[in-house]
Motif scaffolding. Structure first.
Motif, PDB file in Angstrom:
ATOM      1  N   ALA A  17       0.832  -1.207   0.000  1.00  0.00           N
ATOM      2  CA  ALA A  17       0.000   0.000   0.000  1.00  0.00           C
ATOM      3  C   ALA A  17       0.863   1.251   0.000  1.00  0.00           C
ATOM      4  N   GLY A  18       1.955   1.238   0.764  1.00  0.00           N
ATOM      5  CA  GLY A  18       2.856   2.391   0.788  1.00  0.00           C
ATOM      6  C   GLY A  18       3.489   2.653  -0.569  1.00  0.00           C
ATOM      7  N   ILE A  19       3.909   1.579  -1.250  1.00  0.00           N
ATOM      8  CA  ILE A  19       4.501   1.731  -2.578  1.00  0.00           C
ATOM      9  C   ILE A  19       3.476   2.296  -3.559  1.00  0.00           C
ATOM     10  N   LEU A  20       2.233   1.807  -3.467  1.00  0.00           N
ATOM     11  CA  LEU A  20       1.181   2.315  -4.353  1.00  0.00           C
ATOM     12  C   LEU A  20       0.939   3.798  -4.129  1.00  0.00           C
ATOM     13  N   ILE A  21       0.893   4.213  -2.876  1.00  0.00           N
ATOM     14  CA  ILE A  21       0.652   5.625  -2.563  1.00  0.00           C
ATOM     15  C   ILE A  21       1.770   6.490  -3.127  1.00  0.00           C
ATOM     16  N   ILE A  22       3.011   6.046  -2.972  1.00  0.00           N
ATOM     17  CA  ILE A  22       4.150   6.807  -3.502  1.00  0.00           C
ATOM     18  C   ILE A  22       4.077   6.895  -5.027  1.00  0.00           C
ATOM     19  N   CYS A  23       3.778   5.767  -5.670  1.00  0.00           N
ATOM     20  CA  CYS A  23       3.699   5.747  -7.140  1.00  0.00           C
ATOM     21  C   CYS A  23       2.591   6.664  -7.648  1.00  0.00           C
ATOM     22  N   PHE A  24       1.417   6.603  -7.000  1.00  0.00           N
ATOM     23  CA  PHE A  24       0.317   7.476  -7.412  1.00  0.00           C
ATOM     24  C   PHE A  24       0.678   8.939  -7.196  1.00  0.00           C
ATOM     25  N   GLY A  25       1.364   9.236  -6.083  1.00  0.00           N
ATOM     26  CA  GLY A  25       1.779  10.614  -5.831  1.00  0.00           C
ATOM     27  C   GLY A  25       2.726  11.129  -6.888  1.00  0.00           C
ATOM     28  N   LEU A  26       3.713  10.295  -7.264  1.00  0.00           N
ATOM     29  CA  LEU A  26       4.661  10.693  -8.296  1.00  0.00           C
ATOM     30  C   LEU A  26       3.974  10.848  -9.651  1.00  0.00           C
ATOM     31  N   PHE A  27       3.004   9.955  -9.928  1.00  0.00           N
ATOM     32  CA  PHE A  27       2.311  10.012 -11.212  1.00  0.00           C
ATOM     33  C   PHE A  27       1.482  11.288 -11.344  1.00  0.00           C
ATOM     34  N   PHE A  28       0.666  11.574 -10.335  1.00  0.00           N
ATOM     35  CA  PHE A  28      -0.225  12.723 -10.420  1.00  0.00           C
ATOM     36  C   PHE A  28       0.528  14.041 -10.304  1.00  0.00           C
ATOM     37  N   SER A  29       1.673  14.031  -9.668  1.00  0.00           N
ATOM     38  CA  SER A  29       2.447  15.275  -9.577  1.00  0.00           C
ATOM     39  C   SER A  29       3.104  15.630 -10.902  1.00  0.00           C
ATOM     40  N   ASN A  30       3.224  14.632 -11.810  1.00  0.00           N
ATOM     41  CA  ASN A  30       3.852  14.885 -13.109  1.00  0.00           C
ATOM     42  C   ASN A  30       2.921  14.525 -14.269  1.00  0.00           C
ATOM     43  N   ILE A  31       1.614  14.552 -13.992  1.00  0.00           N
ATOM     44  CA  ILE A  31       0.686  14.108 -15.033  1.00  0.00           C
ATOM     45  C   ILE A  31       0.722  15.018 -16.262  1.00  0.00           C
ATOM     46  N   ILE A  32       0.988  16.316 -16.067  1.00  0.00           N
ATOM     47  CA  ILE A  32       1.169  17.237 -17.198  1.00  0.00           C
ATOM     48  C   ILE A  32       2.581  17.780 -17.114  1.00  0.00           C
ATOM     49  N   SER A  33       3.443  17.261 -17.949  1.00  0.00           N
ATOM     50  CA  SER A  33       4.845  17.665 -17.920  1.00  0.00           C
ATOM     51  C   SER A  33       5.088  18.784 -18.919  1.00  0.00           C
ATOM     52  N   SER A  34       6.286  19.350 -18.874  1.00  0.00           N
ATOM     53  CA  SER A  34       6.600  20.484 -19.727  1.00  0.00           C
ATOM     54  C   SER A  34       6.606  20.111 -21.199  1.00  0.00           C
ATOM     55  N   GLU A  35       6.949  18.839 -21.516  1.00  0.00           N
ATOM     56  CA  GLU A  35       6.994  18.434 -22.912  1.00  0.00           C
ATOM     57  C   GLU A  35       5.594  18.323 -23.514  1.00  0.00           C
ATOM     58  N   ASP A  36       4.558  18.231 -22.690  1.00  0.00           N
ATOM     59  CA  ASP A  36       3.195  18.174 -23.201  1.00  0.00           C
ATOM     60  C   ASP A  36       2.619  19.563 -23.478  1.00  0.00           C
ATOM     61  N   THR A  37       3.272  20.593 -22.984  1.00  0.00           N
ATOM     62  CA  THR A  37       2.722  21.940 -23.087  1.00  0.00           C
ATOM     63  C   THR A  37       2.472  22.391 -24.521  1.00  0.00           C
ATOM     64  N   PRO A  38       3.398  22.188 -25.474  1.00  0.00           N
ATOM     65  CA  PRO A  38       3.115  22.626 -26.855  1.00  0.00           C
ATOM     66  C   PRO A  38       1.880  21.967 -27.448  1.00  0.00           C
ATOM     67  N   GLN A  39       1.705  20.650 -27.208  1.00  0.00           N
ATOM     68  CA  GLN A  39       0.526  19.972 -27.743  1.00  0.00           C
ATOM     69  C   GLN A  39      -0.748  20.483 -27.100  1.00  0.00           C
ATOM     70  N   MET A  40      -0.711  20.693 -25.764  1.00  0.00           N
ATOM     71  CA  MET A  40      -1.904  21.192 -25.076  1.00  0.00           C
ATOM     72  C   MET A  40      -2.262  22.587 -25.579  1.00  0.00           C
ATOM     73  N   SER A  41      -1.265  23.436 -25.815  1.00  0.00           N
ATOM     74  CA  SER A  41      -1.514  24.785 -26.320  1.00  0.00           C
ATOM     75  C   SER A  41      -2.072  24.742 -27.726  1.00  0.00           C
ATOM     76  N   ALA A  42      -1.554  23.818 -28.550  1.00  0.00           N
ATOM     77  CA  ALA A  42      -2.022  23.716 -29.929  1.00  0.00           C
ATOM     78  C   ALA A  42      -3.468  23.251 -29.985  1.00  0.00           C
ATOM     79  N   ILE A  43      -3.820  22.286 -29.125  1.00  0.00           N
ATOM     80  CA  ILE A  43      -5.198  21.783 -29.105  1.00  0.00           C
ATOM     81  C   ILE A  43      -6.162  22.871 -28.635  1.00  0.00           C
ATOM     82  N   ALA A  44      -5.711  23.681 -27.669  1.00  0.00           N
ATOM     83  CA  ALA A  44      -6.578  24.714 -27.107  1.00  0.00           C
ATOM     84  C   ALA A  44      -6.803  25.878 -28.067  1.00  0.00           C
ATOM     85  N   SER A  45      -5.902  26.065 -29.018  1.00  0.00           N
ATOM     86  CA  SER A  45      -6.027  27.184 -29.945  1.00  0.00           C
ATOM     87  C   SER A  45      -7.123  26.900 -30.973  1.00  0.00           C
ATOM     88  N   PRO A  46      -8.120  27.787 -31.119  1.00  0.00           N
ATOM     89  CA  PRO A  46      -9.232  27.521 -32.050  1.00  0.00           C
ATOM     90  C   PRO A  46      -8.817  27.578 -33.507  1.00  0.00           C
TER      91      PRO A  46
END
Length: 223
Positions: A17-46
């Motif tokens: 359970a402790g390992i799962l909590i740590i893994c989920f914490g690391l995952f959600f803290s980096n769910i949107i990384s800097s390398e995804d920013t250009p794609q997210m900006s492009a999708i948001a642009s009409p």
């Protein structure tokens, strides 16, 4: 002896359970990384021509074997880069490309993969709880719960094949769009052996546990 066994089970479950909590914490803290920013900006642009992104394309031998010198290294160091994988962002308003059937299949396969992943998490949780309750009652092999391991193994195999098939479809699409360019990727169908191996291992273990359960029942009847 039984009390010590239950304590050991509780320790193992607490660590898990402790390992799962740590893994989920690391995952959600980096769910949107800097390398995804250009794609997210492009999708948001009409007014964007952004269509889709294909990641982890395997470079063709012609591209892979090309040495690319790395500048500004120390005077005593000479370094060259070889491209093994790369990501591509495609921009177009061509409806024929945007509506390519392969994109639809990739989305469908990814949806199945996500459903399998969620189902695996739920079934693993149920299985762990079942094993713990059965251990407290002194049963090593929980009745009617061993089949859950079989289902989890099958779901792992199915999700892996969905991921591999979706990746292959993306590669063929990228190969068509990058034809006659220096960035042609490999489009061979490859299987992720590790995921398949774990799935087949769970299927095998489920049958071993089933045999163990039958032996336990025979011993109890004999006694």
């Amino acid at each position: 002896m039984k009390t010590n066994y239950i304590k050991h089970v509780r320790i193992v479950y607490s660590l898990f359970a402790g390992i799962l909590i740590i893994c989920f914490g690391l995952f959600f803290s980096n769910i949107i990384s800097s390398e995804d920013t250009p794609q997210m900006s492009a999708i948001a642009s009409p007014n964007s021509d952004y269509a889709f992104t294909i990641t982890n394309l395997n470079a063709a031998p012609e591209l892979y074997n090309t040495e690319r010198p790395i500048a500004n290294t120390p005077d005593s160091v000479t370094a060259h880069a070889h491209i093994s994988q790369f990501d591509m962002d495609f921009y177009t308003r061509d409806k024929a490309i945007r509506n390519d059937s392969r994109i639809g299949w990739v989305v469908a396969l990814q949806t199945i993969q996500i459903i399998c992943f969620i189902a695996i998490i739920v079934l693993v949780t149920i299985t762990l709880i079942s094993f713990y309750r059965s251990a407290k009652r002194g049963h090593v092999f929980p009745e009617k719960k061993i089949s859950l391991l079989l289902v989890i193994g099958i779901l792992l195999v199915v999700s892996s094949l969905c991921a591999d098939t979706g990746t292959y479809l993306e590669r063929t699409l990228a190969l068509d769009l990058l034809h006659n360019t220096p960035w042609q990727p490999k489009a061979a169908y490859t299987i992720h052996f590790t995921r398949i191996f774990f799935g087949l291992t769970l299927i095998f273990l489920s049958q071993v546990f089933r045999i163990g359960r039958e032996l336990q029942e025979d011993n109890e009847l004999t006694i």
